[in-house]
Design an enzyme around this catalytic site. Structure first.
Site, short mmCIF file in Angstrom:
data_model
loop_
_atom_site.label_atom_id
_atom_site.label_comp_id
_atom_site.label_asym_id
_atom_site.label_seq_id
_atom_site.Cartn_x
_atom_site.Cartn_y
_atom_site.Cartn_z
N HIS A 202 0.82 -1.23 0.00
CA HIS A 202 0.00 0.00 0.00
C HIS A 202 0.85 1.27 0.00
CE1 HIS A 202 -0.07 -0.49 4.67
NE2 HIS A 202 0.97 0.23 4.30
N HIS B 98 -1.80 4.57 9.87
CA HIS B 98 -0.45 5.09 10.10
C HIS B 98 -0.57 6.40 10.89
CE1 HIS B 98 -0.19 2.57 6.45
NE2 HIS B 98 1.07 2.39 6.71
N HIS C 249 10.20 -4.08 3.79
CA HIS C 249 10.71 -2.70 3.74
C HIS C 249 10.99 -2.19 5.14
CE1 HIS C 249 6.33 -1.88 4.20
NE2 HIS C 249 6.53 -0.57 4.35
N GLU D 236 4.28 -5.44 8.49
CA GLU D 236 2.89 -5.25 8.05
C GLU D 236 2.32 -6.52 7.43
OE1 GLU D 236 2.89 -0.48 6.85
OE2 GLU D 236 3.10 -1.95 5.27
C1 DHB Z 1 6.25 3.42 2.25
C2 DHB Z 1 5.65 2.17 2.42
C3 DHB Z 1 4.62 2.00 3.35
O1 DHB Z 1 4.01 0.81 3.59
C4 DHB Z 1 4.18 3.08 4.09
O2 DHB Z 1 3.15 2.90 4.95
C5 DHB Z 1 4.78 4.34 3.94
C6 DHB Z 1 5.82 4.50 3.01
C7 DHB Z 1 7.34 3.63 1.24
O3 DHB Z 1 7.85 2.66 0.65
O4 DHB Z 1 7.71 4.77 1.01
FE FE Z 2 2.53 1.00 5.48
#
Ligand code: DHB
Ligand code: FE
Length: 290
Positions: free
Chosen positions: A12, A59, A193, A240
């Site tokens: 997302h 978030h 990530h 996540e």
């Molecule tokens: C990014 C990815 C995410 O899941 C998020 O909540 C905020 C930023 C990103 O890759 O920049």
């Molecule tokens: Fe996220």
């Protein structure tokens, strides 16, 4: 009786929403991301559900960090798209399905999940980006949406096993809804990530690809991973991915009833913004009439 026609899994990343809003579909950076969703968009256009239960993490938008419940469900008839600091996305407010949402809250509570009930939450990129990926640029979303938020941002967080169990309770709750309704459950977030600290920028494609395989074949094995294992292998925000287990758990209930689900589409691409983008579409097999 309500039916579960599909479960869908997707990252997302907020920058994807910006790229969609600015119609950057053919930009060389974004094209490989969006190409990976084309088949799913076509399938969704032909099999639009009545309701999507969107499993995602807030978030710090609907709730600030002074109070973050493990699991929360939005029961209103409309959810305002939040301004997350760079202006409100130019997408329509999703409409809810209060009757199904309240039924889900009651059934989940009867089955051991004391949900926080959110009456007017604003919704952020965790919800709006998956909708855009699935349905494109629209003036109104083609289905109702029920936000189901999972805390993956503020320790302590629910375990993967608890997320899978919530999904199973959710599946049973959907199945027990008396009205005929075509429901899908979408699990969002991930894949690997990390946005912060010395490990920022971390991506682990081996883990992600293994996770995609295991999600279909052995969700129980994924549910036995600790939160620390998710953070170590998928990065702090890659954790996540536990939310995908909620959607997968819902599907397990319908599979136990004898319904078959086929993997219609899979896509994996690195990177979009800071994130490995992963996507799966699992759809209920509709038997041909003889
Ligand atoms: C990014 C990815 C995410 O899941 C998020 O909540 C905020 C930023 C990103 O890759 O920049
Ligand atoms: Fe996220």
């Amino acid at each position: 009786m309500a039916q579960l026609s599909a479960t869908l899994y997707t990252s997302h990343v907020p920058a994807i929403g910006v790229a969609i809003d600015l119609a950057r579909d053919d930009d060389p950076y974004w094209k490989p991301v969006f190409d990976g969703y084309a088949a799913t968009r076509r399938w969704l256009a032909a099999h639009t559900p009545d309701v999507v239960v969107m499993v995602y993490n807030d978030h710090a938008t609907a709730m600030d960090y002074s109070m973050v419940p493990p699991f929360a469900l939005g029961v209103s008839d409309r959810f305002e798209i939040a301004d997350e600091g760079w202006g409100r996305r130019p997408v329509p407010d999703p409409l809810g399905h209060p009757a199904l949402a309240r039924h889900l809250v009651h059934r989940l509570m009867a089955n051991g999940f004391d949900m926080a009930v959110l009456h007017h939450p604003k919704v952020d990129h965790g919800l709006s980006v998956p909708l855009s990926l699935g349905f494109g640029r629209v003036s109104a979303w083609p289905c109702r949406v029920i936000p189901l938020m999972v805390n993956v941002v503020h320790a302590p967080v629910p375990t993967a096993a608890r997320c899978l169990a919530l999904g199973q309770a959710l599946g049973a709750a959907i199945r027990s809804y008396g009205e005929e309704l075509n429901v899908q459950v979408w699990g969002t977030g991930g894949m690997s990530h990390q946005l912060q600290g010395p490990g920022a920028g971390y991506i682990n494609s081996r883990f992600d690809r293994w996770f995609l395989d295991e999600l279909m074949a052995r969700p129980d094995a994924l549910a036995s991973l600790s939160h620390e294992a998710f953070v170590e292998q998928a990065g702090t925000e890659g954790a996540e991915l536990t939310m995908w287990l909620v959607a997968r758990g819902a599907q397990m209930v319908f599979q136990a009833d004898g319904q078959r689900f086929d993997e219609l589409h899979r896509h994996y691409h690195v990177p979009a913004s800071n994130t490995a983008v992963g996507h799966l579409l699992l759809a209920q097999r509709v038997e041909e009439k003889a």
